[in-house]
Write a protein that holds these residues in place. Structure first.
Motif, PDB file in Angstrom:
ATOM      1  N   VAL A  95     -31.909  45.657 -17.758  1.00  0.00           N
ATOM      2  CA  VAL A  95     -30.859  46.494 -17.710  1.00  0.00           C
ATOM      3  C   VAL A  95     -31.236  48.098 -17.640  1.00  0.00           C
ATOM      4  O   VAL A  95     -31.776  48.519 -18.610  1.00  0.00           O
ATOM      5  CB  VAL A  95     -29.816  46.351 -18.719  1.00  0.00           C
ATOM      6  N   ARG A  96     -30.843  48.944 -16.618  1.00  0.00           N
ATOM      7  CA  ARG A  96     -31.344  50.343 -16.531  1.00  0.00           C
ATOM      8  C   ARG A  96     -30.173  51.121 -15.569  1.00  0.00           C
ATOM      9  O   ARG A  96     -29.374  50.483 -14.747  1.00  0.00           O
ATOM     10  CB  ARG A  96     -32.591  50.630 -15.813  1.00  0.00           C
TER      11      ARG A  96
ATOM     12  N   ALA B 270     -30.804  41.818 -10.623  1.00  0.00           N
ATOM     13  CA  ALA B 270     -30.888  41.945  -9.189  1.00  0.00           C
ATOM     14  C   ALA B 270     -29.486  42.583  -8.561  1.00  0.00           C
ATOM     15  O   ALA B 270     -29.499  42.991  -7.711  1.00  0.00           O
ATOM     16  CB  ALA B 270     -30.912  40.596  -8.552  1.00  0.00           C
ATOM     17  N   ARG B 271     -28.634  42.594  -9.655  1.00  0.00           N
ATOM     18  CA  ARG B 271     -27.272  43.238  -9.351  1.00  0.00           C
ATOM     19  C   ARG B 271     -27.275  44.628  -9.637  1.00  0.00           C
ATOM     20  O   ARG B 271     -27.675  45.290 -10.593  1.00  0.00           O
ATOM     21  CB  ARG B 271     -26.268  42.523 -10.278  1.00  0.00           C
ATOM     22  N   ARG B 272     -26.545  45.422  -8.634  1.00  0.00           N
ATOM     23  CA  ARG B 272     -26.223  46.808  -8.947  1.00  0.00           C
ATOM     24  C   ARG B 272     -24.822  47.036  -9.038  1.00  0.00           C
ATOM     25  O   ARG B 272     -24.221  46.398  -7.916  1.00  0.00           O
ATOM     26  CB  ARG B 272     -26.936  47.490  -7.690  1.00  0.00           C
ATOM     27  N   ILE B 273     -24.267  47.704  -9.986  1.00  0.00           N
ATOM     28  CA  ILE B 273     -22.924  47.840 -10.363  1.00  0.00           C
ATOM     29  C   ILE B 273     -22.565  49.327  -9.906  1.00  0.00           C
ATOM     30  O   ILE B 273     -23.044  50.013 -10.814  1.00  0.00           O
ATOM     31  CB  ILE B 273     -22.354  47.070 -11.140  1.00  0.00           C
TER      32      ILE B 273
ATOM     33  N   LEU C 243     -19.871  44.030 -18.937  1.00  0.00           N
ATOM     34  CA  LEU C 243     -20.250  43.125 -17.980  1.00  0.00           C
ATOM     35  C   LEU C 243     -21.277  42.121 -18.253  1.00  0.00           C
ATOM     36  O   LEU C 243     -22.005  42.355 -19.258  1.00  0.00           O
ATOM     37  CB  LEU C 243     -21.260  44.023 -16.906  1.00  0.00           C
ATOM     38  N   PRO C 244     -20.999  40.736 -17.697  1.00  0.00           N
ATOM     39  CA  PRO C 244     -21.988  39.856 -18.127  1.00  0.00           C
ATOM     40  C   PRO C 244     -23.381  40.041 -17.905  1.00  0.00           C
ATOM     41  O   PRO C 244     -23.748  40.749 -16.847  1.00  0.00           O
ATOM     42  CB  PRO C 244     -21.740  38.681 -17.039  1.00  0.00           C
ATOM     43  N   LEU C 245     -24.267  39.966 -18.798  1.00  0.00           N
ATOM     44  CA  LEU C 245     -25.778  40.162 -18.585  1.00  0.00           C
ATOM     45  C   LEU C 245     -26.393  38.978 -17.556  1.00  0.00           C
ATOM     46  O   LEU C 245     -27.260  39.446 -16.697  1.00  0.00           O
ATOM     47  CB  LEU C 245     -26.638  39.967 -20.162  1.00  0.00           C
ATOM     48  N   ALA C 246     -26.040  37.870 -17.457  1.00  0.00           N
ATOM     49  CA  ALA C 246     -26.633  36.913 -16.816  1.00  0.00           C
ATOM     50  C   ALA C 246     -25.950  36.940 -15.628  1.00  0.00           C
ATOM     51  O   ALA C 246     -24.775  37.286 -15.285  1.00  0.00           O
ATOM     52  CB  ALA C 246     -26.399  35.360 -17.480  1.00  0.00           C
TER      53      ALA C 246
END
Length: 323
Positions: free
Chosen positions: A275-276, A286-289, A320-323
Motif C-alpha cells: 500500500v502506497r 495492482a489496484r490504483r484508486i 478500502l478492502p486491502l485484498a
C-alpha cells in the motif's frame, strides 16, 4: 376495532388484565394508559390474531405474555405512539405475527428476542433496521426454533450494518442447518463450509469498492474535526479533536464505538509495503484508486483487511478492502 379473538380474551379475563395494568402503574408512574391502549390495538392485536388462527388453544397464554411485556415496554417509553423510536412498534405489528407457530410455544422468548433486537438496531447509527425486518420476515417460514431465530436474527443484524457482530454472526450461523444459514446470507444452493470460510477470511467479501464513513458533526455527522486514524486488529482507532473512537467496518456496514487516548497511542501506524500513496492516488497491490483529495497531506493506515484514508480537508474516512 381489535380482532374478535383478542376482544374475547380481554373480556373473559378483564379483572386479571386490569390488575396487571394497575400493578404496572405502580411500577411505572409515568405509564400513559392511552398510549398503552394504542399499542394493544396496533402492536399486540395483530400477533394475538395470528396465533389464534395458527394455534387457537394457545392464544390466551400468548395474550398474557404479550400484555405484560407491552406494559413494560410502554412504561419505559420504548413502545406506543410516543416511543423514542417507532421501529419496535412495527416489529410487533408486522414481524412478530410471522412467527405465530413459534409464538404459540415460546411467546416470552420470541417477543423478548424480537424486542431486544429492535431496540438495539434502532440505536446503532448507520444500521438498516428495515432491511433486518424485511429479511427476517422472509425467512420466518423456515424458522421453527427459538435458537434458530436468535442465530438468524444475529446474522441479519450484521448484514444490516452492525459491523461488530461479524464474528458472532458467523459463529451463530454455524449452529444453523446449512440450508437456513445459506438462506440467511442470501446464498441458497451454495456450499456452507466454503461460504463460511470465505466470509471469515475476508470481511469485505461481496464489496470490492469499500465505503466512506463520517461527516462533520455540525451537520449531524460523527466528527467535530477531520479525523486521524491508527489501525488495530478489530478496526481503526480514530482521533477527532479530543475525542477517540473505535471504528469497525466491513462489507456490510460501519459502526463507531467509544475509545480512549491510550488506545489511540497504542494503535499501529504501520502500513504494508503493498500500500502506497502516489500523489492523489493510493496504490493497493495492482489496484490504483484515484482520491478526490488534495495531494500532499493524505494519510493512510491499514490492518490485515482494510486501508483507511484520511485528510485534513475532509471529515470522512475512506475505507478500502486491502485484498
Amino acid at each position: 376495532m381489535i380482532s374478535p379473538a383478542f376482544a374475547a380474551i380481554l373480556a373473559s379475563g378483564r379483572a386479571q388484565f386490569n390488575g396487571r395494568a394497575a400493578e404496572a402503574r405502580r411500577r411505572f408512574p409515568a405509564l400513559d394508559m392511552a398510549a398503552f391502549g394504542a399499542f394493544l390495538h396496533d402492536g399486540v392485536d395483530p400477533l394475538v390474531a395470528a396465533v389464534a388462527a395458527a394455534a387457537p388453544e394457545r392464544a390466551g397464554s400468548v395474550t398474557l405474555a404479550a400484555y405484560d411485556m407491552a406494559l413494560e415496554l410502554v412504561g419505559h417509553g420504548l413502545a406506543g405512539p410516543a416511543a423514542k423510536n417507532p421501529f419496535l412498534n412495527g416489529v410487533w405489528r408486522a414481524l412478530a405475527p410471522q412467527f405465530a407457530p413459534l409464538l404459540a410455544t415460546a411467546a416470552v422468548d420470541v417477543l423478548g428476542l424480537l424486542s431486544n433486537a429492535a431496540i438495539h438496531l434502532a440505536g446503532v447509527a448507520g444500521a438498516r433496521p428495515a432491511q433486518w425486518q424485511r429479511e427476517l420476515a422472509a425467512l420466518a417460514p423456515q424458522i421453527s426454533a427459538v435458537a434458530d431465530l436468535r442465530a438468524v436474527g444475529q446474522v441479519l443484524a450484521w448484514r444490516a450494518g452492525v459491523a461488530h457482530f461479524r464474528l458472532g454472526a458467523l459463529a451463530a450461523a454455524d449452529t444453523l442447518p446449512p440450508a437456513l444459514a445459506l438462506a440467511a446470507f442470501g446464498e441458497p444452493g451454495a456450499h456452507w463450509p466454503q461460504v463460511h470460510a470465505q466470509l471469515l477470511a475476508n470481511p469485505w467479501r461481496g464489496n470490492a469498492e469499500g465505503r466512506e464513513f463520517g461527516s462533520f458533526s455540525g451537520y449531524g455527522g460523527a466528527f467535530g474535526t477531520p479525523p486521524q486514524v491508527r489501525a488495530t486488529a478489530e478496526g481503526f482507532v480514530v482521533c477527532s479533536g479530543e475525542r477517540h473512537y473505535l471504528l469497525v467496518a466491513d462489507a456490510c456496514g460501519a459502526v463507531l464505538h467509544g475509545a480512549t487516548a491510550e488506545e489511540y497511542a497504542l494503535a499501529s501506524t504501520d502500513v504494508p509495503a503493498s500500500v502506497r500513496l502516489e500523489g492523489a492516488a493510493v496504490q493497493i497491490g495492482a489496484r490504483r484508486i484515484e482520491l478526490d483529495l488534495p495531494a500532499g497531506e493524505i494519510a493512510i493506515a491499514a490492518n490485515a483487511h482494510t486501508v483507511a484514508i484520511t485528510s485534513p480537508y475532509t471529515h470522512a474516512i475512506r475505507l478500502l478492502p486491502l485484498a
